[in-house]
Design an enzyme around this catalytic site. Structure first.
Site, PDB file in Angstrom:
ATOM      1  N   GLY A  35       0.830  -1.209   0.000  1.00  0.00           N
ATOM      2  CA  GLY A  35       0.000   0.000   0.000  1.00  0.00           C
ATOM      3  C   GLY A  35       0.857   1.249   0.000  1.00  0.00           C
ATOM      4  O   GLY A  35       0.556   2.234  -0.685  1.00  0.00           O
ATOM      5  N   ASP A  57       0.806  -0.225  13.067  1.00  0.00           N
ATOM      6  CA  ASP A  57       1.158  -1.543  12.525  1.00  0.00           C
ATOM      7  C   ASP A  57       1.451  -2.566  13.625  1.00  0.00           C
ATOM      8  O   ASP A  57       1.723  -3.733  13.330  1.00  0.00           O
ATOM      9  CB  ASP A  57       2.379  -1.412  11.606  1.00  0.00           C
ATOM     10  CG  ASP A  57       2.009  -0.691  10.303  1.00  0.00           C
ATOM     11  OD1 ASP A  57       0.823  -0.701   9.926  1.00  0.00           O
ATOM     12  OD2 ASP A  57       2.918  -0.105   9.680  1.00  0.00           O
TER      13      ASP A  57
HETATM   14  C1  S3P Z   1       2.907   3.760   6.223  1.00  0.00           C
HETATM   15  C2  S3P Z   1       1.782   4.291   6.778  1.00  0.00           C
HETATM   16  C3  S3P Z   1       0.769   3.489   7.472  1.00  0.00           C
HETATM   17  C4  S3P Z   1       1.297   2.105   7.848  1.00  0.00           C
HETATM   18  C5  S3P Z   1       2.052   1.467   6.717  1.00  0.00           C
HETATM   19  C6  S3P Z   1       3.234   2.323   6.315  1.00  0.00           C
HETATM   20  C7  S3P Z   1       3.856   4.645   5.515  1.00  0.00           C
HETATM   21  O1  S3P Z   1      -0.352   3.331   6.625  1.00  0.00           O
HETATM   22  O2  S3P Z   1       0.237   1.268   8.245  1.00  0.00           O
HETATM   23  O3  S3P Z   1       2.518   0.182   7.076  1.00  0.00           O
HETATM   24  O4  S3P Z   1       4.999   4.226   5.230  1.00  0.00           O
HETATM   25  O5  S3P Z   1       3.468   5.794   5.235  1.00  0.00           O
HETATM   26  P1  S3P Z   1      -1.537   4.426   6.546  1.00  0.00           P
HETATM   27  O6  S3P Z   1      -1.016   5.627   5.919  1.00  0.00           O
HETATM   28  O7  S3P Z   1      -2.600   3.750   5.706  1.00  0.00           O
HETATM   29  O8  S3P Z   1      -1.964   4.627   7.967  1.00  0.00           O
END
Ligand code: S3P
Length: 449
Positions: free
Chosen positions: A101, A326
Site C-alpha cells: 500500500g 502496525d
Molecule cells: C505507512 C503508513 C501506514 C502504515 C504502513 C506504512 C507509511 O499506513 O500502516 O505500514 O509508510 O506511510 P496508513 O497511511 O494507511 O496509515
C-alpha cells in the site's frame, strides 16, 4: 511478490528462553521514501541499510520504470540516479506494487503532477484496498484516475499536465495519504498544504527537508499543518536507513512472553510518530530499557534491552493509535499472555491494511483459546494470565506479513504449537525473520516449501 507462489505453512513451538542480539532490517517506510526521493532528485543518492523486502524491491523496480537508475551495490547498499522533480518518464509497463500500500500510494502521488500515464496493480491483498483516499486529493491537482469499481486496483492514473497546488485536510489518519499529497505537491507551483488532525509518521517531511525542499510544520487550531513549497530542486543525499521499529516489535514482544528471555535489539528508530508500542508495553509492565540513545540518519534511535516480564492488561489510548498502527497484531498477542483485559479502541484503520487485521487477529486468537471481543473500531483481548495461552490451532494469514509473524510469536510461548496457513508474506517486510528468531532460540519450521 507475495501471494503469487505456493503458500508456505509454518509452525511455531514453545521454546526455551530467547537470548542474544536481534539485528532487525531497515525501516520499510523510510526505505520506500529513500528510493522515491532519490528518483526525484538530481545526482546520485546513496542508501545504506535499505530493507530488501519484497515491498521495497517492488518500489525500486517502479522507480526504474519511471526513468531512474537504481543499482544494488551490496547487501543494503543501493544508489539511485534521479531524474529530478517533474522528470518522470512514462512507464512502458504496468507498475506492479505487489503487497505494498505504501509503494502504490506514494508512487501514485509522485507521478500525479507529471503529464504521463501509468497503470498500477498489485497482489490479491492490494487489489482489495481502497485507493480513493489517494485519487481524491490527486484529482484536486488535476490528475485523473480510472480504476475498478470502488476505487480499487488495477488503476490507470493520468497525471496533470498543468497541476495546481492544493490545500488538503486528510479525512483519516494516514501517512500514506499525507505523503502522496506532498509528493504530488513537489511538481505543482506554489504551496501545497496538508492538514492532519493527529500527526502520523513524519518520514516524508523529514526526508524532503533533508533533500533540500522547503517544508514547514506547525500546530494550529485546525491541527497539524504541513506546508510545502512546490518545484524545489531536490539534491541527491546519503541516506542511512535506521532499523524498523515495526519489525523490532516481533523479537521484543517474543522476549517479553517467553520466560527467562533477555535480548538486545540495537539501533531501533524511536521516532515519536512510531514508538507507541514501546510506551504501551512499558505501561503493561514490560522490562525494556533504552540504551545508547542517539541520532542516526536523521532519526532518534536506541538499543533496546528486553527481559521477560509479567504483564497486565490496560486500556490503550486511542490517541496513540497512529504511533503504533502496525503493531496492534503483535500487541494483541502480548495481551493474550497478560493478566486482565486489554482494550484497544480507535483502530478502525486496521480493517483496511494488508488484511482486516481486527478480524484476522480475533479469529486466530479465538481458535488458539483466547477470549476476544470486537466492534468496528475496537479490539478487546482477555488475557490468559498465569493459566497460559492454549494454542494448538492454525491461523489464516490473509496475505498479511504482520498477521503471520504475530501467530509465530504466539506459538513461542503457547502450550501447544501454533501454525499459519501461509507465512510467505513475511518476505514483504522481514525476509530474515525465521533465521533471526531461530538465532535467538525460537522453533519455527516450514511444513512445506
Ligand atoms: C505507512 C503508513 C501506514 C502504515 C504502513 C506504512 C507509511 O499506513 O500502516 O505500514 O509508510 O506511510 P496508513 O497511511 O494507511 O496509515
Amino acid at each position: 511478490m507475495s501471494g503469487h507462489g505456493t503458500p508456505i505453512k509454518m509452525t511455531s513451538r514453545k521454546c526455551g528462553p530467547l537470548t542474544g542480539i536481534a539485528e532487525v532490517p531497515g525501516d520499510k517506510s523510510i526505505s520506500h521514501r529513500a528510493l522515491i526521493l532519490g528518483a526525484l532528485s538530481v545526482g546520485e543518492t546513496r542508501i545504506s541499510g535499505l530493507l530488501e523486502g519484497e515491498d521495497v524491491l517492488d518500489t525500486a523496480k517502479a522507480m526504474r520504470a519511471f526513468g531512474a537508475e537504481v543499482t544494488q551495490h551490496g547487501p543494503g547498499e543501493w544508489s539511485v540516479h534521479g531524474v529530478g522533480v517533474g522528470g518522470f518518464a512514462e512507464p512502458d509497463q504496468v507498475i506492479d506494487c505487489g503487497n505494498s500500500g505504501t509503494g502504490v500510494r506514494l508512487i501514485m502521488g509522485a507521478m500525479a503532477t507529471s503529464p504521463i500515464a501509468a497503470t498500477f496493480t498489485g497482489d490479491a491483498s492490494l487489489r482489495k484496498r481502497p485507493m480513493g483516499r489517494v485519487t481524491d486529493p490527486i484529482a484536486m491537482f488535476g490528475a485523473q484516475a480510472y480504476g475498478r469499481q470502488g476505487g480499487k486496483l488495477p488503476m490507470t492514473i493520468l497525471g496533470a499536465a498543468d497541476p495546481v497546488p492544493v490545500r488538503y485536510a486528510t479525512p483519516m489518519a494516514s501517512a500514506q495519504v499525507k505523503s502522496a499529497v506532498l509528493l504530488a505537491g513537489l511538481n505543482a507551483p506554489g504551496q501545497t498544504v496538508v492538514i492532519e488532525k493527529t500527526p502520523t509518521r513524519d518520514h516524508t517531511e523529514r526526508m524532503l527537508r533533508g533533500f533540500g525542499a522547503e517544508i514547514s510544520t506547525e500546530e494550529t487550531a485546525e491541527g497539524h499543518v504541513i506546508t510545502l513549497q512546490g518545484r524545489p530542486e531536490l539534491v541527491a543525499q546519503e541516506v542511512a536507513v535506521p532499523r524498523d521499529p515495526s519489525s523490532a516489535a516481533f523479537p521484543v514482544c517474543a522476549a517479553l512472553i517467553v520466560p527467562g528471555s533477555e535480548i538486545v535489539v540495537p539501533g531501533v528508530s524511536q521516532n515519536p510518530t512510531r514508538n507507541g508500542l514501546f510506551i504501551t508495553l512499558k505501561e503493561m509492565g514490560a522490562d525494556i530499557t533504552f540504551e545508547n540513545e542517539r541520532e542516526e540518519g536523521g532519526e532518534p534511535v536506541a538499543d533496546l534491552r528486553v527481559r521477560y516480564s509479567e504483564l497486565h492488561g490496560l486500556e490503550v489510548p486511542a490517541a496513540r493509535a497512529s504511533a503504533q498502527i502496525d503493531e496492534y497484531p503483535i500487541l494483541s498477542v502480548v495481551a493474550a499472555f497478560a493478566t486482565g483485559v486489554t482494550r484497544m479502541p480507535g483502530v478502525h484503520e486496521l480493517r483496511v491494511k494488508e488484511s482486516d487485521r481486527i478480524d484476522a487477529m480475533a479469529r486466530g486468537l479465538e481458535a488458539n483459546g483466547v477470549k476476544i471481543e470486537e466492534d468496528e473500531d475496537t479490539l478487546i483481548v482477555h488475557g490468559c494470565g498465569p493459566q497460559g495461552v492454549p494454542g494448538g490451532a492454525i491461523a489464516a494469514s490473509h496475505l498479511d506479513h504482520r498477521i503471520a509473524m504475530s501467530f509465530m510469536v504466539l506459538g513461542m510461548a503457547a502450550q501447544e504449537p501454533v501454525s499459519v496457513d501461509d507465512g510467505s508474506p513475511i518476505a514483504t517486510s522481514f525476509p530474515v525473520f525465521e533465521d533471526l528468531m531461530a538465532g535467538l532460540g525460537a522453533r519455527i519450521v516450514r511444513e512445506n516449501g
